[in-house]
Design an enzyme around this catalytic site. Sequence first.
Site, PDB file in Angstrom:
ATOM      1  N   HIS A 154       0.853  -1.187   0.000  1.00 14.29           N
ATOM      2  CA  HIS A 154       0.000   0.000   0.000  1.00 14.29           C
ATOM      3  C   HIS A 154       0.895   1.244   0.000  1.00 14.29           C
ATOM      4  O   HIS A 154       2.108   1.148   0.201  1.00 14.29           O
ATOM      5  CB  HIS A 154      -0.941   0.012   1.221  1.00 14.29           C
ATOM      6  CG  HIS A 154      -0.230  -0.026   2.525  1.00 14.29           C
ATOM      7  ND1 HIS A 154      -0.136  -1.162   3.296  1.00 14.29           N
ATOM      8  CD2 HIS A 154       0.453   0.942   3.199  1.00 14.29           C
ATOM      9  CE1 HIS A 154       0.558  -0.892   4.377  1.00 14.29           C
ATOM     10  NE2 HIS A 154       0.932   0.370   4.351  1.00 14.29           N
TER      11      HIS A 154
HETATM   12  C1  T46 Z   1       2.832   0.563   6.919  1.00 12.11           C
HETATM   13  C2  T46 Z   1       3.522  -0.723   7.141  1.00 12.11           C
HETATM   14  C3  T46 Z   1       4.989  -0.585   7.235  1.00 12.11           C
HETATM   15  C4  T46 Z   1      -4.473  -0.318  13.279  1.00 12.11           C
HETATM   16  O1  T46 Z   1      -5.619  -0.519  13.743  1.00 12.11           O
HETATM   17  N1  T46 Z   1      -3.695   0.690  13.784  1.00 12.11           N
HETATM   18  C5  T46 Z   1      -2.448   0.931  13.326  1.00 12.11           C
HETATM   19  O2  T46 Z   1      -1.771   1.863  13.818  1.00 12.11           O
HETATM   20  C6  T46 Z   1      -1.937   0.112  12.263  1.00 12.11           C
HETATM   21  C7  T46 Z   1      -0.553   0.360  11.712  1.00 12.11           C
HETATM   22  C8  T46 Z   1      -2.726  -0.887  11.767  1.00 12.11           C
HETATM   23  N2  T46 Z   1      -3.979  -1.091  12.284  1.00 12.11           N
HETATM   24  C9  T46 Z   1      -4.781  -2.187  11.758  1.00 12.11           C
HETATM   25  C10 T46 Z   1      -5.202  -2.073  10.303  1.00 12.11           C
HETATM   26  C11 T46 Z   1      -5.334  -3.529   9.878  1.00 12.11           C
HETATM   27  O3  T46 Z   1      -6.624  -3.993  10.224  1.00 12.11           O
HETATM   28  O4  T46 Z   1      -4.002  -3.392  11.833  1.00 12.11           O
HETATM   29  C12 T46 Z   1      -4.312  -4.258  10.758  1.00 12.11           C
HETATM   30  C13 T46 Z   1      -3.059  -4.662  10.020  1.00 12.11           C
HETATM   31  O5  T46 Z   1      -2.559  -3.505   9.304  1.00 12.11           O
HETATM   32  P1  T46 Z   1      -1.894  -3.616   7.845  1.00 12.11           P
HETATM   33  O6  T46 Z   1      -2.491  -4.747   7.098  1.00 12.11           O
HETATM   34  O7  T46 Z   1      -1.959  -2.256   7.231  1.00 12.11           O
HETATM   35  O8  T46 Z   1      -0.401  -4.001   8.247  1.00 12.11           O
HETATM   36  P2  T46 Z   1       0.914  -3.915   7.339  1.00 12.11           P
HETATM   37  O9  T46 Z   1       2.000  -4.541   8.117  1.00 12.11           O
HETATM   38  O10 T46 Z   1       0.657  -4.414   5.974  1.00 12.11           O
HETATM   39  O11 T46 Z   1       1.189  -2.316   7.213  1.00 12.11           O
HETATM   40  C14 T46 Z   1       1.650  -1.608   8.349  1.00 12.11           C
HETATM   41  C15 T46 Z   1       0.973  -0.234   8.427  1.00 12.11           C
HETATM   42  O12 T46 Z   1      -0.444  -0.386   8.378  1.00 12.11           O
HETATM   43  C16 T46 Z   1       1.393   0.661   7.291  1.00 12.11           C
HETATM   44  O13 T46 Z   1       1.035   1.996   7.570  1.00 12.11           O
HETATM   45  O14 T46 Z   1       3.374   1.465   6.308  1.00 12.11           O
HETATM   46  O15 T46 Z   1       3.045  -1.450   8.289  1.00 12.11           O
END
Ligand code: T46
Length: 138
Positions: free
Chosen positions: A52
């Site tokens: 993303h």
């Molecule tokens: C990024 C990379 C490096 C939250 O509720 N609060 C938060 O602060 C974050 C970061 C995530 N979430 C929730 C959103 C999703 O339901 O946690 C779940 C997993 O998040 P995501 O699929 O976006 O995780 P990554 O590891 O793919 O991405 C994360 C960050 O979201 C993103 O900003 O840059 O780490």
Amino acid sequence: MPNSLINIAELPTITDRRGCLTFAQFPDNIPFSVSRVYFIYKTDNDSPRGFHAHRELQQLMIAISGSFEVTLDDGQSREKVILTNPTQALLIDRMIWREMHNFSQDAICLVLASMPYDESDYIRNYDEFLTVVKEVRQ
Ligand code: T46
């Protein structure tokens, strides 16, 4: 490397007989006010993350343990870096597509973020990212 997507700051580290202490502070090593901190751990080598971009969010990413690979893409070029050192902070600017691969078993990824969590700031579709990034650059 001129205009590289990989912008890494070497963080100040105090080493003495007790071990190492590494720090980052605004504005010297963190170019924004930190609104949120999160960390990613107990990762699976076969489970890449990211895929993303963020419309506004800026982040600093640190491998405080272990290692992992980060791919950054600005819609025109793509670069890869392997973070292996807790003294290195990778700045990820707004409107940069990121992917994270090959986490070591002991990997812990610490992220300092410029804004609170906001799902509407995410662009999770690569084609949409390419469209939006073109609009922003015009
Ligand atoms: C990024 C990379 C490096 C939250 O509720 N609060 C938060 O602060 C974050 C970061 C995530 N979430 C929730 C959103 C999703 O339901 O946690 C779940 C997993 O998040 P995501 O699929 O976006 O995780 P990554 O590891 O793919 O991405 C994360 C960050 O979201 C993103 O900003 O840059 O780490």
